[in-house]
Enzyme design. Structure first.
Site, PDB file in Angstrom:
ATOM      1  N   PHE A   1       0.813  -1.226   0.000  1.00 28.98           N
ATOM      2  CA  PHE A   1       0.000   0.000   0.000  1.00 28.98           C
ATOM      3  C   PHE A   1       0.842   1.269   0.000  1.00 28.98           C
ATOM      4  O   PHE A   1       0.363   2.344  -0.388  1.00 28.98           O
ATOM      5  CB  PHE A   1      -0.978   0.000   1.181  1.00 28.98           C
ATOM      6  CG  PHE A   1      -0.415   0.486   2.495  1.00 28.98           C
ATOM      7  CD1 PHE A   1      -0.628   1.791   2.929  1.00 28.98           C
ATOM      8  CD2 PHE A   1       0.320  -0.359   3.321  1.00 28.98           C
ATOM      9  CE1 PHE A   1      -0.131   2.229   4.146  1.00 28.98           C
ATOM     10  CE2 PHE A   1       0.816   0.070   4.532  1.00 28.98           C
ATOM     11  CZ  PHE A   1       0.605   1.373   4.951  1.00 28.98           C
ATOM     12  N   LYS A   2       2.097   1.163   0.396  1.00 26.34           N
ATOM     13  CA  LYS A   2       2.949   2.351   0.421  1.00 26.34           C
ATOM     14  C   LYS A   2       3.099   2.962  -0.979  1.00 26.34           C
ATOM     15  O   LYS A   2       3.362   4.155  -1.119  1.00 26.34           O
ATOM     16  CB  LYS A   2       4.321   2.022   0.999  1.00 26.34           C
ATOM     17  CG  LYS A   2       4.297   1.269   2.336  1.00 26.34           C
ATOM     18  CD  LYS A   2       3.699   2.067   3.456  1.00 26.34           C
ATOM     19  CE  LYS A   2       3.525   1.263   4.733  1.00 26.34           C
ATOM     20  NZ  LYS A   2       4.713   1.021   5.498  1.00 26.34           N
ATOM     21  N   ASP A   3       2.929   2.139  -2.024  1.00 26.14           N
ATOM     22  CA  ASP A   3       3.011   2.658  -3.400  1.00 26.14           C
ATOM     23  C   ASP A   3       1.952   3.721  -3.672  1.00 26.14           C
ATOM     24  O   ASP A   3       2.153   4.607  -4.501  1.00 26.14           O
ATOM     25  CB  ASP A   3       2.808   1.524  -4.411  1.00 26.14           C
ATOM     26  CG  ASP A   3       3.988   0.573  -4.483  1.00 26.14           C
ATOM     27  OD1 ASP A   3       5.132   1.032  -4.365  1.00 26.14           O
ATOM     28  OD2 ASP A   3       3.760  -0.642  -4.654  1.00 26.14           O
TER      29      ASP A   3
ATOM     30  N   LEU B   1       3.684   6.774  -2.142  1.00 28.27           N
ATOM     31  CA  LEU B   1       5.077   7.003  -2.516  1.00 28.27           C
ATOM     32  C   LEU B   1       5.277   7.057  -4.021  1.00 28.27           C
ATOM     33  O   LEU B   1       6.365   7.400  -4.490  1.00 28.27           O
ATOM     34  CB  LEU B   1       5.967   5.934  -1.881  1.00 28.27           C
ATOM     35  CG  LEU B   1       6.181   6.180  -0.381  1.00 28.27           C
ATOM     36  CD1 LEU B   1       6.748   4.956   0.310  1.00 28.27           C
ATOM     37  CD2 LEU B   1       7.094   7.381  -0.164  1.00 28.27           C
TER      38      LEU B   1
ATOM     39  N   THR C   1       7.633   0.547   3.336  1.00 27.70           N
ATOM     40  CA  THR C   1       7.944   1.930   2.979  1.00 27.70           C
ATOM     41  C   THR C   1       9.286   2.008   2.263  1.00 27.70           C
ATOM     42  O   THR C   1       9.443   2.738   1.284  1.00 27.70           O
ATOM     43  CB  THR C   1       7.970   2.827   4.239  1.00 27.70           C
ATOM     44  OG1 THR C   1       6.637   3.033   4.683  1.00 27.70           O
ATOM     45  CG2 THR C   1       8.583   4.191   3.941  1.00 27.70           C
TER      46      THR C   1
END
Length: 494
Positions: free
Chosen positions: A111-113, A116, A146
């Site tokens: 989910f960090k994509d 980010l 992350t």
């Protein structure tokens, strides 16, 4: 009129969104928070007709008010493009009575994509807007996801370097391989002998070191952050909750205005805080269900009103949640303390010196929208197995924590609101834990053999993010003690 940003720890002069994105952390050690949370302007009935990119613009324009329409749309369109393996960016999958919001279709399958992918564009645009000439050094601690997402986002971005610290023995083999094979002349990955909290504390100490900042400034560098302490990382996470609600309305699962529950597997508290902001903006949310693993510091906090990190640190099968200091909780504490920076500062000092703080009954009442729950390792594995056997749908360990907590919550409360579960990582990122949960006979296979078995079992294609690291060379092999983090950074930036 520009929406300004205020530190959670002082009544210092507010700054613009672009300045807050550039700085990452306030000079006083606080986190930046908008002076007011804006209200969403699009009717809920229209949400389902909007693309992810259109939804992103309608949310972000309210927070990043000193960006022009052209600048913001350029950032959004460059972020949410073909690097995602589904056109929908964040699809919803219905399984066993809940709606799984798949946030793992980006370049690094976590989910960090979602945030980010856009942060590098926001950051470089902010630098130009503020005439920044220094090279920006992204300094980040990661509990697993992350790091790779930030590395992928910032690799070879002109005018930046990125340095990522991770706990050497505290991430999955796939997570580590993704990071240490990262290409890019401006990327640096360091394993530390310690846990994620050690890495996070070391990074915060460097941000708060005025002498270090001055020394680096003289060399033409300035720090910024890709962690969710950066408001430029947090705001894009609001988008997918609003988008998901629109899909529920469009698919006839809820009526516009009908309340839903949101269930989020949580370590650093950023992802569920984004859902809280979505609710504050006007999204019809009934309960925000905060799901913890056996490092249940947040569950205990919501039960007792006491945040206490003085406990054993447990390595679990959901390593991205193996966290005892939930940095983003400070933003909520500031909010429920009636935005009293002095009260918040006192609590954060108590956390730093004594390892704990307590909130008042009034503050606890202001958090009534939140419900805490946690899942044991056994419950997490059982949830993966049971969901697969019932539906054929395979989820990762972090999502399984949330699914387990959701099931327990509905059993205990009979709350029948439709519920979105944030599915925060692909099961391919944690193949050993996932496959062992389904069938213990897989234990003798290698990690990449398990990847192929998972593909057969789930009838899904192996993600490109996994295929590309099968035979990739290790490019980063630096390991340091937790008290040598600054020294390591100074060597890199000599």
């Amino acid at each position: 009129m520009n929406l300004m940003y205020q530190s959670t720890r002082s009544n210092s002069e507010p700054i613009t969104a672009s300045q807050a994105i550039l700085k990452g952390l306030a000079d006083d050690g606080g986190l930046y928070i908008p002076v007011t949370v804006p209200k969403f302007e699009v009717p809920l009935s229209r949400l389902g007709k909007m693309t992810y990119q259109e939804t992103a613009y309608e949310v972000m324009k309210l927070f990043f008010t000193d960006f022009t329409e052209e600048e913001l749309k350029n950032c959004i369109n460059r972020a949410y493009d073909e690097k995602f393996d589904t056109k929908e960016i964040a699809p919803l999958v219905k399984a066993d009575g809940a709606f799984y919001l798949e946030l793992f279709h980006g370049a690094t399958i976590a989910f960090k994509d979602m945030a980010l992918s856009i942060l590098p564009h926001l950051l470089t645009t902010a630098a130009k807007k503020n005439q920044v000439k220094d090279e920006i050094v992204i300094l980040t601690a990661t509990s697993g996801d992350t790091g790779k997402a930030a590395l992928a986002g910032f690799a070879d971005v002109e005018g930046t370097k990125i340095i990522v610290f991770y706990p050497k023995d505290g991430v999955s083999p796939i997570q580590e391989k993704q990071m240490v094979t990262q290409k890019g002349d401006n990327t640096f990955v360091i394993g530390i002998r310690g846990n994620f909290d050690d890495a996070q504390n070391g990074v915060k100490a460097m941000f708060n070191n005025k002498q270090l900042a001055a020394d680096l400034k003289a060399k033409g560098y300035q720090f910024s952050s890709a962690n969710s302490i950066n408001i430029g990382r947090l705001v894009p996470q609001i988008v997918y909750y609003i988008y998901a609600y629109g899909r529920l309305v469009e698919n006839g699962e809820v009526k516009a205005g009908e309340k839903i529950n949101v269930v989020v597997p949580t370590g650093n508290f950023g992802n569920i805080l984004a859902a809280y902001y979505a609710k504050t903006m006007g999204l019809p949310v009934n309960k925000l269900i905060c799901a913890s693993n056996e490092n249940k510091v947040l569950f205990d906090f919501f039960q007792t009103g006491i945040y206490n990190r003085n406990r054993d640190f447990i390595l679990t099968s959901s390593p991205s949640m193996d966290i005892l200091i939930s940095s983003n909780l400070e933003r909520l504490i500031y909010q429920v303390a009636d935005r009293d920076a002095d009260r918040n500062l006192a609590m954060m000092k108590s956390l730093s010196t004594k390892g704990e703080y307590a909130i008042t009954d009034e503050m606890k009442a202001n958090m009534a929208d939140f419900v805490g729950g946690y899942a044991s390792e056994k419950e997490t594995a059982e949830t993966i197995k049971k969901l697969y056997e019932l539906t054929g749908y395979v989820i990762d360990t972090h999502t399984a924590v949330a699914a387990s907590v959701y099931k327990n919550y509905t059993r205990q409360t009979a709350d029948d609101h439709k519920s979105i579960i944030a599915s925060t990582a692909s099961p391919y990122k944690f193949t050993r834990s996932v496959m062992n949960a389904i069938d213990g006979s897989y234990d003798s296979k290698t990690d990449f053999q398990l990847v192929d078995e998972l593909s057969k079992l789930s009838n899904t294609a192996v993600p490109q993010a996994i295929e590309e690291i099968r035979s990739a060379d290790v490019l980063h092999n630096t390991v340091c003690d937790k008290d040598k983090m600054q020294e390591t950074v100074e060597k890199i930036l000599r």
